[in-house]
Design a protein around this motif. Sequence first.
Motif, PDB file in Angstrom:
ATOM      1  N   SER A  85     -39.883  43.378-139.863  1.00 31.94           N
ATOM      2  CA  SER A  85     -40.010  41.919-139.801  1.00 31.94           C
ATOM      3  C   SER A  85     -41.133  41.540-138.840  1.00 31.94           C
ATOM      4  O   SER A  85     -42.241  42.036-138.952  1.00 31.94           O
ATOM      5  N   ASP A  86     -40.831  40.695-137.835  1.00 28.71           N
ATOM      6  CA  ASP A  86     -41.873  40.271-136.892  1.00 28.71           C
ATOM      7  C   ASP A  86     -41.769  40.998-135.559  1.00 28.71           C
ATOM      8  O   ASP A  86     -42.330  40.554-134.552  1.00 28.71           O
ATOM      9  N   LEU A  87     -41.060  42.117-135.524  1.00 26.19           N
ATOM     10  CA  LEU A  87     -40.918  42.890-134.293  1.00 26.19           C
ATOM     11  C   LEU A  87     -42.233  43.590-133.936  1.00 26.19           C
ATOM     12  O   LEU A  87     -43.089  43.808-134.798  1.00 26.19           O
ATOM     13  N   THR A  88     -42.367  43.945-132.667  1.00 26.88           N
ATOM     14  CA  THR A  88     -43.594  44.574-132.175  1.00 26.88           C
ATOM     15  C   THR A  88     -43.567  46.066-132.468  1.00 26.88           C
ATOM     16  O   THR A  88     -43.205  46.895-131.626  1.00 26.88           O
ATOM     17  N   ILE A  89     -43.933  46.403-133.691  1.00 28.20           N
ATOM     18  CA  ILE A  89     -43.956  47.789-134.154  1.00 28.20           C
ATOM     19  C   ILE A  89     -45.269  48.026-134.887  1.00 28.20           C
ATOM     20  O   ILE A  89     -45.584  47.341-135.848  1.00 28.20           O
ATOM     21  N   GLU A  90     -46.030  49.007-134.404  1.00 30.65           N
ATOM     22  CA  GLU A  90     -47.241  49.438-135.085  1.00 30.65           C
ATOM     23  C   GLU A  90     -46.888  50.632-135.958  1.00 30.65           C
ATOM     24  O   GLU A  90     -46.382  51.638-135.467  1.00 30.65           O
ATOM     25  N   VAL A  91     -47.148  50.531-137.238  1.00 28.42           N
ATOM     26  CA  VAL A  91     -46.793  51.580-138.194  1.00 28.42           C
ATOM     27  C   VAL A  91     -48.014  52.462-138.453  1.00 28.42           C
ATOM     28  O   VAL A  91     -49.078  51.962-138.829  1.00 28.42           O
ATOM     29  N   VAL A  92     -47.848  53.767-138.241  1.00 31.78           N
ATOM     30  CA  VAL A  92     -48.970  54.703-138.342  1.00 31.78           C
ATOM     31  C   VAL A  92     -48.606  55.866-139.266  1.00 31.78           C
ATOM     32  O   VAL A  92     -47.546  56.468-139.115  1.00 31.78           O
ATOM     33  N   SER A  93     -49.498  56.193-140.177  1.00 33.54           N
ATOM     34  CA  SER A  93     -49.326  57.358-141.034  1.00 33.54           C
ATOM     35  C   SER A  93     -50.009  58.547-140.366  1.00 33.54           C
ATOM     36  O   SER A  93     -51.245  58.586-140.245  1.00 33.54           O
ATOM     37  N   ASP A  94     -49.204  59.506-139.915  1.00 32.71           N
ATOM     38  CA  ASP A  94     -49.753  60.661-139.203  1.00 32.71           C
ATOM     39  C   ASP A  94     -48.685  61.745-139.125  1.00 32.71           C
ATOM     40  O   ASP A  94     -47.514  61.517-139.444  1.00 32.71           O
ATOM     41  N   ASP A  95     -49.094  62.924-138.662  1.00 31.96           N
ATOM     42  CA  ASP A  95     -48.206  64.061-138.479  1.00 31.96           C
ATOM     43  C   ASP A  95     -47.808  64.130-137.019  1.00 31.96           C
ATOM     44  O   ASP A  95     -48.663  63.987-136.126  1.00 31.96           O
ATOM     45  N   ILE A  96     -46.526  64.367-136.733  1.00 37.29           N
ATOM     46  CA  ILE A  96     -46.058  64.376-135.347  1.00 37.29           C
ATOM     47  C   ILE A  96     -46.689  65.515-134.544  1.00 37.29           C
ATOM     48  O   ILE A  96     -46.681  65.470-133.308  1.00 37.29           O
ATOM     49  N   ARG A  97     -47.241  66.506-135.204  1.00 40.36           N
ATOM     50  CA  ARG A  97     -47.913  67.600-134.492  1.00 40.36           C
ATOM     51  C   ARG A  97     -49.113  67.104-133.701  1.00 40.36           C
ATOM     52  O   ARG A  97     -49.585  67.775-132.778  1.00 40.36           O
ATOM     53  N   PHE A  98     -49.626  65.929-134.046  1.00 42.82           N
ATOM     54  CA  PHE A  98     -50.803  65.385-133.376  1.00 42.82           C
ATOM     55  C   PHE A  98     -50.426  64.367-132.308  1.00 42.82           C
ATOM     56  O   PHE A  98     -51.217  63.479-131.982  1.00 42.82           O
ATOM     57  N   VAL A  99     -49.249  64.503-131.734  1.00 40.28           N
ATOM     58  CA  VAL A  99     -48.768  63.523-130.763  1.00 40.28           C
ATOM     59  C   VAL A  99     -49.708  63.409-129.573  1.00 40.28           C
ATOM     60  O   VAL A  99     -49.828  62.327-128.964  1.00 40.28           O
ATOM     61  N   ARG A 100     -50.398  64.468-129.215  1.00 37.80           N
ATOM     62  CA  ARG A 100     -51.302  64.412-128.053  1.00 37.80           C
ATOM     63  C   ARG A 100     -52.428  63.404-128.266  1.00 37.80           C
ATOM     64  O   ARG A 100     -53.055  62.946-127.296  1.00 37.80           O
ATOM     65  N   ASN A 101     -52.718  63.047-129.512  1.00 39.77           N
ATOM     66  CA  ASN A 101     -53.765  62.061-129.792  1.00 39.77           C
ATOM     67  C   ASN A 101     -53.369  60.655-129.359  1.00 39.77           C
ATOM     68  O   ASN A 101     -54.207  59.747-129.380  1.00 39.77           O
ATOM     69  N   TYR A 102     -52.102  60.485-128.958  1.00 37.67           N
ATOM     70  CA  TYR A 102     -51.617  59.153-128.579  1.00 37.67           C
ATOM     71  C   TYR A 102     -51.446  59.019-127.070  1.00 37.67           C
ATOM     72  O   TYR A 102     -50.750  58.132-126.589  1.00 37.67           O
ATOM     73  N   ALA A 103     -52.139  59.888-126.319  1.00 40.88           N
ATOM     74  CA  ALA A 103     -52.043  59.865-124.862  1.00 40.88           C
ATOM     75  C   ALA A 103     -52.487  58.523-124.278  1.00 40.88           C
ATOM     76  O   ALA A 103     -51.905  58.027-123.305  1.00 40.88           O
ATOM     77  N   THR A 104     -53.501  57.918-124.871  1.00 38.01           N
ATOM     78  CA  THR A 104     -54.038  56.676-124.311  1.00 38.01           C
ATOM     79  C   THR A 104     -53.102  55.479-124.517  1.00 38.01           C
ATOM     80  O   THR A 104     -53.338  54.419-123.933  1.00 38.01           O
ATOM     81  N   THR A 105     -52.061  55.654-125.300  1.00 38.75           N
ATOM     82  CA  THR A 105     -51.120  54.546-125.497  1.00 38.75           C
ATOM     83  C   THR A 105     -50.206  54.359-124.296  1.00 38.75           C
ATOM     84  O   THR A 105     -49.490  53.364-124.201  1.00 38.75           O
ATOM     85  N   ASN A 106     -50.186  55.351-123.372  1.00 44.11           N
ATOM     86  CA  ASN A 106     -49.422  55.226-122.123  1.00 44.11           C
ATOM     87  C   ASN A 106     -47.924  55.102-122.366  1.00 44.11           C
ATOM     88  O   ASN A 106     -47.263  54.212-121.832  1.00 44.11           O
ATOM     89  N   PRO A 107     -47.318  56.027-123.139  1.00 48.19           N
ATOM     90  CA  PRO A 107     -45.887  55.882-123.461  1.00 48.19           C
ATOM     91  C   PRO A 107     -44.976  56.242-122.298  1.00 48.19           C
ATOM     92  O   PRO A 107     -45.238  57.174-121.540  1.00 48.19           O
ATOM     93  N   GLU A 108     -43.899  55.481-122.180  1.00 41.65           N
ATOM     94  CA  GLU A 108     -42.847  55.840-121.222  1.00 41.65           C
ATOM     95  C   GLU A 108     -41.656  56.492-121.926  1.00 41.65           C
ATOM     96  O   GLU A 108     -40.754  57.011-121.271  1.00 41.65           O
ATOM     97  N   LEU A 109     -41.671  56.459-123.256  1.00 38.21           N
ATOM     98  CA  LEU A 109     -40.581  57.032-124.032  1.00 38.21           C
ATOM     99  C   LEU A 109     -41.128  57.633-125.314  1.00 38.21           C
ATOM    100  O   LEU A 109     -41.957  57.024-125.990  1.00 38.21           O
TER     101      LEU A 109
END
Length: 242
Positions: A85-109
Motif C-alpha cells: 500500500s502506502d507503507l515505506t517499503i522499497e521493493v528490489v529484485s535481487d539475490d540475497i547473496r549480494f547483501v553486501r551491496n546494500y552497505a550504504t543503506t545503513n541498516p540496523e536490522l
Amino acid sequence: MKVKAHYDTHLGKFYSWMVGDFDIKQKEQQDYFISQNVTVSDSGIALDLGAGHGLQSVSLAKIGFKVIAIDFNEQLLSELEANKSDLTIEVVSDDIRFVRNYATTNPELIVCAGDTITHLGDNFEIEQFIRDCAGILNKNGKIFLSFRDYSHPLRGDNRFIPVKSDENKILTCCLDYFDDRILVTDLLHAKTDAGWQQMVSSYYKIRINESWLIKLLKNIGFDILVHETVNRMIIIIAQKTF
C-alpha cells in the motif's frame, strides 16, 4: 532444479495461496516482532531478504522501519507491491547473496525469515552470507533468522506432507533427506477445464545445524538474544557487538 527456477516456474505461482490469509499472517508476524523487541532504535532501516509477498516487510514498516525488501521472484515482488500500500517499503529484485551491496543503506536490522537461508548453496555460502550481514549492520544492529528444523529425517510414507487443499488445488510436499541437504518436491494438483492437472518441481535446501549456526554467530561477534523453535521453525535473533 535450482531455487530461483523452482520459484519462477512453479512455487511462486501459488505461494500466496499456500501461505494463507495475508492479513492474519502479517498481524501474527508483526505481533511476534514487537514481542521480541524488534523495534526501531537507530537508523530505522531494515533489509528484508527473501521478502516474498511481504509478510515481514509490511510488519516491519507498520512498526516504523523503512524497509528495503529484496527477492528474486517477480511474481512475489508484484504481490508485495500491492500488499505494501502506502507503507515505506522499497521493493528490489535481487539475490540475497549480494547483501553486501546494500552497505550504504545503513541498516540496523536484517531479516532473513521463512526458510530463506536454507536456499543458499552450502554451509560456506551461509557463513559468507552471515559475515556479509555482520559487515554491513550498524553497531548494535540485529539479525533475525528463521528456518525450518530438518534435524529429524522423515522416512517412508512420512516423507509426504499434505500442505494445503481446497476445491481447486491440492498441494503435497515430499522430502528426501541427505546428510547435508534435503530434496524438496512440491506436487500441485490443480483443477482445470480439462480435469485435474499435476504439476511437479523439486529443488534442494540446506539442512542447517543450528548449533553450528549459533557458534558461527558468536564467533563473528553476535550476542544471541532469542533462540527458540515455534511450529518447527527455528528462530534466532542476534545482536552485533562490534
